[in-house]
Design an enzyme around this catalytic site. Structure first.
Site, short mmCIF file in Angstrom:
data_model
loop_
_atom_site.label_atom_id
_atom_site.label_comp_id
_atom_site.label_asym_id
_atom_site.label_seq_id
_atom_site.Cartn_x
_atom_site.Cartn_y
_atom_site.Cartn_z
N LYS A 50 -7.76 1.63 -2.95
CA LYS A 50 -7.39 1.16 -1.61
C LYS A 50 -7.53 2.30 -0.57
O LYS A 50 -8.13 2.12 0.49
CB LYS A 50 -5.94 0.64 -1.64
N THR A 89 0.87 -1.18 0.00
CA THR A 89 0.00 0.00 0.00
C THR A 89 0.90 1.22 0.00
O THR A 89 1.65 1.44 0.97
CB THR A 89 -0.88 0.04 1.27
N LYS A 132 -1.49 4.84 8.75
CA LYS A 132 -0.70 4.98 7.52
C LYS A 132 -1.62 5.22 6.32
O LYS A 132 -1.41 6.15 5.53
CB LYS A 132 0.13 3.71 7.29
P1 NAD Z 1 5.90 -6.21 7.10
O1 NAD Z 1 6.74 -5.12 7.67
O2 NAD Z 1 5.55 -7.39 7.93
O3 NAD Z 1 6.65 -6.79 5.77
C1 NAD Z 1 7.41 -6.00 4.90
C2 NAD Z 1 8.70 -6.76 4.61
O4 NAD Z 1 9.47 -6.08 3.61
C3 NAD Z 1 9.61 -6.88 5.84
O5 NAD Z 1 9.78 -8.24 6.16
C4 NAD Z 1 10.92 -6.20 5.41
O6 NAD Z 1 12.06 -6.84 5.92
C5 NAD Z 1 10.82 -6.34 3.90
N1 NAD Z 1 11.65 -5.38 3.19
C6 NAD Z 1 11.72 -4.04 3.35
N2 NAD Z 1 12.60 -3.52 2.47
C7 NAD Z 1 13.10 -4.55 1.75
C8 NAD Z 1 14.05 -4.66 0.69
N3 NAD Z 1 14.69 -3.59 0.21
N4 NAD Z 1 14.33 -5.88 0.21
C9 NAD Z 1 13.70 -6.97 0.69
N5 NAD Z 1 12.78 -6.95 1.68
C10 NAD Z 1 12.50 -5.74 2.21
O7 NAD Z 1 4.62 -5.52 6.50
P2 NAD Z 1 3.23 -6.22 6.10
O8 NAD Z 1 2.30 -6.18 7.25
O9 NAD Z 1 3.53 -7.51 5.41
O10 NAD Z 1 2.68 -5.17 5.05
C11 NAD Z 1 3.24 -5.07 3.74
C12 NAD Z 1 2.40 -4.08 2.93
O11 NAD Z 1 1.05 -4.54 2.88
C13 NAD Z 1 2.36 -2.67 3.54
O12 NAD Z 1 2.43 -1.74 2.49
C14 NAD Z 1 1.01 -2.63 4.25
O13 NAD Z 1 0.47 -1.32 4.34
C15 NAD Z 1 0.17 -3.51 3.33
N6 NAD Z 1 -0.98 -4.16 4.00
C16 NAD Z 1 -0.82 -4.78 5.20
C17 NAD Z 1 -1.92 -5.39 5.82
C18 NAD Z 1 -1.77 -6.08 7.16
O14 NAD Z 1 -2.80 -6.40 7.77
N7 NAD Z 1 -0.55 -6.35 7.63
C19 NAD Z 1 -3.17 -5.35 5.20
C20 NAD Z 1 -3.30 -4.75 3.95
C21 NAD Z 1 -2.19 -4.14 3.36
#
Ligand code: NAD
Length: 317
Positions: free
Chosen positions: A174, A99, A249
């Protein structure tokens, strides 16, 4: 047996990306993944994802590259500065499921096209539970041909994929949806707090509003008071669910887009302010419905310190 022989690259194997990549493996795809956190890479490997040594190594090997990263700056850094686009084969399809800001999504798309790649924005709703159960909804922006190409992969990770329009339209859908959700959760919470002050039971208000014009998802599925909906996070001390930090966010992204576009969105901006304060004040890791407690505390404080109470001899809190 899956007849799709494309190799799928998956970068960002966190709360969402980990189970999404695992579901692609379960559907029979070859998935090569990378995350900066070694433990997450190891967990993905245990689920059948081939662990790569870097994101560039993923892009080199993949026909389609999916990213699931925290924010726009991570996506743009990978696309533009860390060599992902120059490492991939020309024509590789990049699908960003994070997102992020609509403007960042458009910049990411431009960078991909300038490097000879193709790109879609495809953020999701459904949370970690949806990611684990392959029950996500994808909101997709980009060309029809690329959407059609992505659909079988999205179907392995979700229940529904909606093509919302051109580049950035997925992110736009979204943040608009989550602006509705943020505002409606505050509205439902305020109604319960007002009902409490009027001596109305939670169940009575729920029974009326859930079958009347106040009906909405924030009330009937994610009810912010314990009792009426036994599966809502309020019944487990506001354990998420959908974390307030993520709602803050998404509302921040909506508020930024509203300001940039000259859209007043007064309630959206207020909701962004309230959720930012709630997340900063210790609620970040709670379900976003926990904001009810803050609103109730404020109502109580307001009541104790209000001018009417002074007149009645009340003392300021
Ligand atoms: P998260 O922090 O658990 O996962 C993100 C991952 O990206 C981390 O493990 C981090 O180490 C990795 N990362 C960051 N930079 C990197 C790079 N350069 N190379 C490789 N890996 C890298 O976050 P999440 O909860 O999985 O959310 C991910 C996205 O999904 C966000 O944008 C969030 O807004 C969206 N989202 C989350 C949810 C939820 O309920 N968690 C729901 C809908 C949307």
């Amino acid at each position: 047996m899956n007849s799709d022989t494309r190799t799928i690259g998956f970068i960002g194997l966190g709360h969402m990306g980990g189970p999404m990549a695992a579901n692609l493996v379960k559907a029979g795809h070859r998935v090569i993944g990378f995350d900066l956190v070694p433990g997450l890479l190891a967990a993905a490997a245990a689920a059948g994802v081939e662990a790569a040594g870097s994101s560039v190594a993923v892009a080199t090997a993949a026909d389609v590259v999916i990213t699931m990263l925290p924010a726009g700056r991570h996506v743009l850094a990978l696309y533009r500065d860390e060599g992902l686009l120059t490492a991939a084969r020309p024509g590789t399809l990049f699908i960003d499921c994070s997102t992020i800001d609509v403007a960042d999504a458009r910049s990411a798309h431009e960078a991909a096209v300038a490097a000879g790649m193709r790109a879609l924005d495809a953020p999701v709703s459904g949370g970690v539970v949806g990611a684990e159960a392959a029950g996500l909804t994808f909101m997709v922006g980009g060309a029809q041909a690329e959407f059609a190409e992505a659909e079988p992969l999205l179907a392995a990770m979700g229940r529904k994929a909606v093509h919302c329009g051109g580049t950035g339209a997925g992110q736009a859908a979204k943040i608009c949806n989550n602006m509705i959700l943020g505002i409606s959760m505050i509205a439902v919470s305020e109604a319960f707090v007002l009902g409490e002050s009027l001596g109305l039971s939670h169940q009575a208000l729920f029974d009326v509003a859930s079958t009347a014009s106040g009906q909405c998802w924030a009330l009937t599925v994610n009810c912010p008071v314990p009792g009426p909906v036994p599966t809502s996070p309020a019944n487990r001390d506001y354990l998420p669910g959908f974390a307030a930090s993520l709602m803050a966010k998404d509302l921040g992204l909506a508020a930024g887009a509203a300001r940039a576009g000259g859209v007043p969105a007064e309630l959206g901006l207020k909701a962004a302010e309230l959720y930012a304060a709630y997340a900063a004040g210790g609620g970040a890791d709670e379900d976003f419905s926990g904001i009810l407690r803050t609103l109730r505390d404020e109502a109580t404080t307001e009541h104790r310190t209000g001018p009417e109470n002074y007149e009645k001899g009340g003392t300021p809190a």
